[in-house]
Design an enzyme around this catalytic site. Sequence first.
Site, PDB file in Angstrom:
ATOM      1  N   ARG A   1       0.853  -1.190   0.000  1.00  0.00           N
ATOM      2  CA  ARG A   1       0.000   0.000   0.000  1.00  0.00           C
ATOM      3  C   ARG A   1       0.886   1.236   0.000  1.00  0.00           C
ATOM      4  NH1 ARG A   1       2.333   1.991   3.699  1.00  0.00           N
ATOM      5  NH2 ARG A   1       0.762   3.590   3.791  1.00  0.00           N
ATOM      6  N   GLY A   2       0.212   2.413  -0.095  1.00  0.00           N
ATOM      7  CA  GLY A   2       0.963   3.651  -0.279  1.00  0.00           C
ATOM      8  C   GLY A   2       1.036   3.910  -1.778  1.00  0.00           C
ATOM      9  N   ALA A   3       0.698   5.150  -2.181  1.00  0.00           N
ATOM     10  CA  ALA A   3       0.519   5.432  -3.609  1.00  0.00           C
ATOM     11  C   ALA A   3       1.713   5.022  -4.494  1.00  0.00           C
ATOM     12  CB  ALA A   3       0.169   6.909  -3.785  1.00  0.00           C
TER      13      ALA A   3
ATOM     14  N   ASP B   1      -2.353  10.841  -2.116  1.00  0.00           N
ATOM     15  CA  ASP B   1      -2.771   9.816  -3.075  1.00  0.00           C
ATOM     16  C   ASP B   1      -3.182  10.415  -4.403  1.00  0.00           C
ATOM     17  OD1 ASP B   1      -3.148   8.529  -0.287  1.00  0.00           O
ATOM     18  OD2 ASP B   1      -2.994   6.897  -1.740  1.00  0.00           O
TER      19      ASP B   1
ATOM     20  N   GLN C   1      -1.911   2.567  10.067  1.00  0.00           N
ATOM     21  CA  GLN C   1      -0.637   2.651   9.321  1.00  0.00           C
ATOM     22  C   GLN C   1       0.404   3.466  10.076  1.00  0.00           C
ATOM     23  OE1 GLN C   1      -3.657   3.117   7.987  1.00  0.00           O
ATOM     24  NE2 GLN C   1      -3.793   2.472   5.869  1.00  0.00           N
TER      25      GLN C   1
ATOM     26  N   ARG D   1      -7.909  -0.386  -6.469  1.00  0.00           N
ATOM     27  CA  ARG D   1      -8.145   0.747  -5.556  1.00  0.00           C
ATOM     28  C   ARG D   1      -8.347   2.013  -6.400  1.00  0.00           C
ATOM     29  NH1 ARG D   1      -4.405   1.400  -0.398  1.00  0.00           N
ATOM     30  NH2 ARG D   1      -6.329   2.235   0.458  1.00  0.00           N
TER      31      ARG D   1
ATOM     32  N   ASN E   1      -5.549  12.378   0.827  1.00  0.00           N
ATOM     33  CA  ASN E   1      -4.585  11.546   1.549  1.00  0.00           C
ATOM     34  C   ASN E   1      -5.391  10.772   2.592  1.00  0.00           C
ATOM     35  OD1 ASN E   1      -1.855  10.655   2.083  1.00  0.00           O
ATOM     36  ND2 ASN E   1      -1.954  11.805   3.992  1.00  0.00           N
ATOM     37  N   LYS E   2      -4.697   9.944   3.339  1.00  0.00           N
ATOM     38  CA  LYS E   2      -5.349   9.081   4.322  1.00  0.00           C
ATOM     39  C   LYS E   2      -6.370   9.836   5.174  1.00  0.00           C
ATOM     40  CE  LYS E   2      -5.080   5.612   4.698  1.00  0.00           C
ATOM     41  NZ  LYS E   2      -6.110   4.777   4.024  1.00  0.00           N
TER      42      LYS E   2
HETATM   43  O1  MRU Z   1      -4.561   3.213   2.400  1.00  0.00           O
HETATM   44  P1  MRU Z   1      -3.087   3.430   2.274  1.00  0.00           P
HETATM   45  O2  MRU Z   1      -2.311   2.853   3.399  1.00  0.00           O
HETATM   46  O3  MRU Z   1      -2.570   2.990   0.924  1.00  0.00           O
HETATM   47  O4  MRU Z   1      -2.926   5.004   2.339  1.00  0.00           O
HETATM   48  C1  MRU Z   1      -1.650   5.553   2.186  1.00  0.00           C
HETATM   49  C2  MRU Z   1      -1.614   7.022   2.285  1.00  0.00           C
HETATM   50  O5  MRU Z   1      -2.615   7.685   2.475  1.00  0.00           O
HETATM   51  C3  MRU Z   1      -0.275   7.673   2.060  1.00  0.00           C
HETATM   52  O6  MRU Z   1      -0.153   8.837   2.803  1.00  0.00           O
HETATM   53  C4  MRU Z   1      -0.130   8.011   0.557  1.00  0.00           C
HETATM   54  O7  MRU Z   1      -0.428   6.915  -0.236  1.00  0.00           O
HETATM   55  C5  MRU Z   1       1.231   8.505   0.242  1.00  0.00           C
HETATM   56  S1  MRU Z   1       2.468   7.272   0.385  1.00  0.00           S
HETATM   57  C6  MRU Z   1       3.959   7.984  -0.023  1.00  0.00           C
END
Ligand code: MRU
Length: 358
Positions: A53-55, A244, A203, A96, A254-255
């Site tokens: 996970r993470g963009a 994201d 996270q 996603r 973002n999250k």
């Molecule tokens: O749902 P996730 O864990 O994929 O969400 C991740 C985030 O919101 C991060 O802040 C974002 O993807 C940036 S990662 C460099």
Amino acid sequence: MEKNILSYETVALDDENSALVIIDQTKLPGKTEILNLHTGEEIWNAIYLLQVRGAPAIGVAAAMGIYLLAKKMPTDSFASFYEEFKKQKDYLNSSRPTAVNLSWALNRMEQKVLSLKELPVAEIVGGLKKEAELMKEEDIAVCKQIGENGLTLVNPGDGILTHCNAGQLATCKYGTATAPIYLGQERGYHFRVFADETRPLLQGARLTAYELQSAGVDVTLICDNMSATVMKKGWVNAVFVGCDRVAANGDTANKIGTSVVATVAKRYGVPVYICAPTSTIDLNTPTGDDIVIEERPAHEVTDMWYKEPMGPKGVKVFNPAFDVTDHELIAGIITENGIAYEPYTESLPKMVNRRNQK
Ligand code: MRU
């Protein structure tokens, strides 16, 4: 150096065994389990379930994934190869919706296919491998440069708050929001980092606190509802978060909870910086209202991480995975090509164009 979580690669390609190799992030920090993914379904599930996970990490995983799937596609003609490629691309892209890096990476892989269409399929597949590996290398360089640019905005000894995990575990190395922290650590900046736990999937607690602690960073874990307290005490000089999808006007998905942090930060005069690879900037999306926000299942809120359900059986649950921070709450957007400031409709295209010119 002793082996720790930072010694593992977030996303790797094992070409010999036709596997995408990831750390199962749902098991961290308790267990470091490595997964070898071979099929489209396995890769789709790993992205959907947040095992990877993470963009930026999702983008690289999808690029390596579509390459691995391309190895098994028909070779008799370009038309039949391309038809299957597009089918698998759409399938992975459906895992996603919010992080633009997923479609960005898959579109880039499709462009590679089209640029090589006159060649035999085997050579197109070879080109896809190179492109996926290049994306990984680029991600590392991009994160490092975001770190350098972000470091110009803070001072040794500063308190930095971050939300979710935009760390090494969300990228191929350094992270985005953590990159200034890691570079500062190497240079003796002694930052004091506050990591929001980040409900509901934790996270911040499970990943950010874990990786920063493993790197020897001074990190303090706080619950999501404590950011106002640490800011009011004057312990936080800047907020660094990832993203994201950044819309053309600077509104940033973002999250979930990021916009709460940004609203509180505004109240206490703490600048909020978005750490954004240009691959996360989506100039085709005019504002945050146009960003599709993923909604996830109820059990993540009521049951996951608990020994017994922590909500009455059958209760209605709203579980959006992301929120949008309005651009007015953002002090700057740190990219690998410089820092964008208001008006974002003018500064963001410059950042993106610098990428296209490279
Ligand atoms: O749902 P996730 O864990 O994929 O969400 C991740 C985030 O919101 C991060 O802040 C974002 O993807 C940036 S990662 C460099």
